[in-house]
Design an enzyme around this catalytic site. Structure first.
Site: not given
Ligand code: PMP
Length: 261
Positions: A27, A126, A159
């Protein structure tokens, strides 16, 4: 540094092993490709750098933050005037939400700040520019909530500020699809897999706030948060206001996977 021009990852270490390292490294490189940042290191070397840093800091249960910036340049915007992208690996410990919230659930509010429009800055990236999320997080904390729900530009559920969201209705698990303007969480994908292995039907779909208000259960997922129940949204109690059986089942399965117990 000046413009948030870079990408990052947050990764967990359980029992001395870096959890889903390959997925996080992939990622990171996808985020970098999306902003046309060439990381001057191969993926296997990046994975080795993470493992080495964890080892050098003697971390058996903790958290790694991988940061890649475009490197020093001029005061202007042009990335072509930068050379030498910088890679930072931080190995630390983490505790995001208080223990009792995993047993009782957390409260959510809907932020008025919507998630970045995918055609402006894709939430799939990200990136080091988290102002969008921070502004929504401030709304949440002003309302006494540790997390806040963010809608997308269409008014659908996206989210939370740093976590993905799931609901359970009539035994079916649903979560916003990757085209809903979300970060495709690695914990999200892991929980989808665990749920399917447990025989639970999973739908990646479009959700509106009403779906959460009338859900039987709701929970959030994230690398730092893991799996955490959410028991109210905007003052409306979700289900019976307690973490439900599907949430508890998936939390237990996630803990077994990460901690072996
Ligand atoms: N959404 C956002 C905006 C995030 O920053 C994150 C990570 N903190 C997530 C979802 C969750 O992603 P992951 O399970 O890969 O940590």
């Amino acid at each position: 540094m000046l413009y948030g021009d870079g990408v990052f990852e947050g990764i967990r270490v359980y029992n001395g092993k870096v959890f889903l390292l390959e997925e996080h490294v992939d990622r990171l490189y996808e985020s970098a490709a999306a902003i046309r940042l060439e990381i001057p290191m191969t993926r296997p070397d990046m994975a080795a750098a993470v493992r080495d840093t964890v080892g050098a800091n003697g971390i058996s249960d903790g958290y790694v933050r991988l940061v890649v910036t475009r490197g020093a340049g001029t005061l202007g915007l042009d990335p072509k005037k930068t050379a030498n992208p910088q890679i930072i690996v931080i190995a630390d410990t983490i505790s995001l939400y208080p223990h009792e919230m995993y047993e009782q659930g957390l409260k959510l509010i809907t932020a008025s700040t919507i998630r970045n429009h995918p055609q402006a800055l894709s939430p799939r990236i990200k990136s080091l520019n988290y102002l969008n999320n921070i502004l929504a997080k401030v709304e949440g904390s002003d309302a006494g909530c540790v997390e806040a729900l963010m809608m997308n530009h269409l008014g659908h559920v996206a989210e939370c500020t740093g976590d993905n969201i799931f609901i359970v209705k009539n035994g079916i698990l649903s979560t916003p699809s990757t085209d809903s303007g979300i970060l495709e969480g690695i914990t999200r994908n892991c929980v989808i897999r665990l749920a399917r292995e447990a025989g639970i039907e999973v739908r990646e779909t479009t959700l509106i706030r009403h779906d959460i208000y009338v859900a039987d259960e709701c929970f959030l997922t994230g690398t730092a948060a893991e799996v955490i129940p959410a028991t109210s949204l905007d003052g409306r109690v979700i289900g019976d206001g307690k973490p439900g059986p599907v949430t508890r089942n998936l939390l237990a399965r996630f803990q077994k996977l990460t901690r072996g117990s």
